[in-house]
Write a protein that holds these residues in place. Sequence first.
Motif, PDB file in Angstrom:
ATOM      1  N   THR A 119       1.154  -0.931   0.194  1.00 45.30           N
ATOM      2  CA  THR A 119       0.094   0.073  -0.279  1.00 45.30           C
ATOM      3  C   THR A 119       0.476   1.145  -0.236  1.00 45.30           C
ATOM      4  OG1 THR A 119      -1.607  -1.654   1.412  1.00 45.30           O
ATOM      5  CG2 THR A 119      -1.927   1.026   1.342  1.00 45.30           C
ATOM      6  N   CYS A 120       0.333   2.713  -0.585  1.00 41.98           N
ATOM      7  CA  CYS A 120       0.892   3.420  -0.725  1.00 41.98           C
ATOM      8  C   CYS A 120       0.938   4.518  -0.111  1.00 41.98           C
ATOM      9  CB  CYS A 120       0.992   4.257  -2.328  1.00 41.98           C
ATOM     10  SG  CYS A 120       1.371   6.251  -2.526  1.00 41.98           S
ATOM     11  N   LYS A 121       2.361   4.905   1.004  1.00 44.62           N
ATOM     12  CA  LYS A 121       1.701   5.599   1.995  1.00 44.62           C
ATOM     13  C   LYS A 121       1.904   7.020   1.768  1.00 44.62           C
ATOM     14  CE  LYS A 121       5.693   3.789   3.955  1.00 44.62           C
ATOM     15  NZ  LYS A 121       6.977   3.634   4.960  1.00 44.62           N
ATOM     16  N   LYS A 122       1.661   8.287   2.771  1.00 43.94           N
ATOM     17  CA  LYS A 122       1.474   9.651   3.062  1.00 43.94           C
ATOM     18  C   LYS A 122       2.802   9.781   2.549  1.00 43.94           C
ATOM     19  CE  LYS A 122      -2.356  10.290   5.812  1.00 43.94           C
ATOM     20  NZ  LYS A 122      -2.807  10.788   7.393  1.00 43.94           N
ATOM     21  N   ASP A 123       3.701   8.950   2.737  1.00 44.48           N
ATOM     22  CA  ASP A 123       5.490   9.678   2.255  1.00 44.48           C
ATOM     23  C   ASP A 123       5.565   9.549   0.859  1.00 44.48           C
ATOM     24  OD1 ASP A 123       5.877   7.240   3.068  1.00 44.48           O
ATOM     25  OD2 ASP A 123       7.183   7.825   4.079  1.00 44.48           O
ATOM     26  N   GLY A 124       4.914   8.647   0.039  1.00 37.18           N
ATOM     27  CA  GLY A 124       5.087   8.202  -0.424  1.00 37.18           C
ATOM     28  C   GLY A 124       5.977   6.734  -1.618  1.00 37.18           C
ATOM     29  N   PHE A 125       6.564   5.928  -0.412  1.00 39.71           N
ATOM     30  CA  PHE A 125       7.032   4.973   0.071  1.00 39.71           C
ATOM     31  C   PHE A 125       5.501   4.313   0.293  1.00 39.71           C
ATOM     32  CE2 PHE A 125      10.145   8.496   0.255  1.00 39.71           C
ATOM     33  CZ  PHE A 125      11.679   7.555  -0.017  1.00 39.71           C
TER      34      PHE A 125
END
Length: 458
Positions: A71-77
């Motif tokens: 899953t894509c996190k808020k920090d783009g990782f």
Amino acid sequence: MGDSDRIAALEKRMEALELLCIARSGMERHCLVPSVLNGEAHCPEKLPPGSKCSVVCNPGYIATPGKHTTTCKKDGFWTLDMECEIPLVIVSGGMIDQSKDGDSSVEVLSLYPSKGCDRQIPDMPLADGSHRTLHNLIYLPHDRILACNGLTNKQKAGDRWDKPKYKASCDVWALKTNAWKHHSYPNQGSSGEESLCSYGKDSSSYYCNHPEREKGRYASVAWNVAGQAFLLGGMVYDDSGHDPTKSGRSLYESDMGGRYVENYWSNNRKVMDRQRAFFCAAKVKEGGALMMGGLGKNKNGTVVEKSVQFVSKGWGIGGMSQLSNVSDMSIQRSGHGCTAIPGGEFSVLVTGGTQGFGQGAMADAEMFSWNSNSWTNVTSMRVGRFGHAVVALGERVFAIGGDDRNQNNMDTIEEYDVRRNTWNIIKQKLKKPRSNFGFTLVPHSIFDGCTIEKPLNE
């Protein structure tokens, strides 16, 4: 301050500036498509935070449990790195000697150098008093193996008014308990559907009049595409006879908070373009499968097919070109084996089988190229095989077991070298000579302590 410290400090400053720009402009950081060793990622077109990607492993590899989605996190990782690993082969049942009594034992095969992978799985339960042969094995999520169909005896009558019937069934093995239990009836639907039919409340529906509800099934194909289990084709039978079918079934498993669990199969209409049994299928990424050859039927009676059909299921075939019509194999085959080949463009290897009743098992092999939609003859196996398994494991390809159509079952395994176009019988053997057995691939990591030592040159 050294050069490495300066670079690290500059990277932190640049990252802070990027976050500041994103915050002030009201934008959000998106993820990039993740890379996967020995596979690729299946993702939506845009990847804002919360987006999910799933892994599509290359031929010869299987998704590592717990690392098949990210899953894509808020920090783009991404939350984790997805992984594909070299699988083990599970084989079970089939014919093991000339007595034709069958067998229910299960073997775990590691065909790479490995440690801690020689595990014991209990014998499959008898299916209506019979050993399973010409049955299916399917690896399911949560470290389970499903054994379905096969030639069996009639099921006992439900009450004194019923006559004994043939009834295809499935049993499931779970790693957690290392035990088998009943799972489902693949030719029948949900309990609600069955109740309506049994009481005649919906007797006019297609489902209640489905001619295979109370028949057995064997010599079919099973595969798991994009997390969905399917059963296709095979021979269906009862006291009136045995006939090839083109019907398909898909598995649904429900768990209502642990209070109510039901496993049932749904009909897949118009999946196959013709009747097929004793055929083979090779998965095309997570977007479907090529179904090849097999025993069919036309107005003149039974026929051995050389036709090939692509069945589209799941997530699609990525960047591969679409084929409106797939070229026929060079010869007709029944009881053959096949697998997608590791490396390079998408190709499928088909080996062995027979061309007709009373004929011996062939050693002939041929290769299908998706890009050119054509078949090429390749080097024949060392021995003719019918009812065998052909599997890709890592960068290697193996033909396992089978028989010669003269009541001689085999315990031998031979390896195909794709680069050199050669076959060689390896030292490792099955514990028992087997043909017409069930087989499936499972991640080696489901067994604690099982490690595979992949050669450095692969």
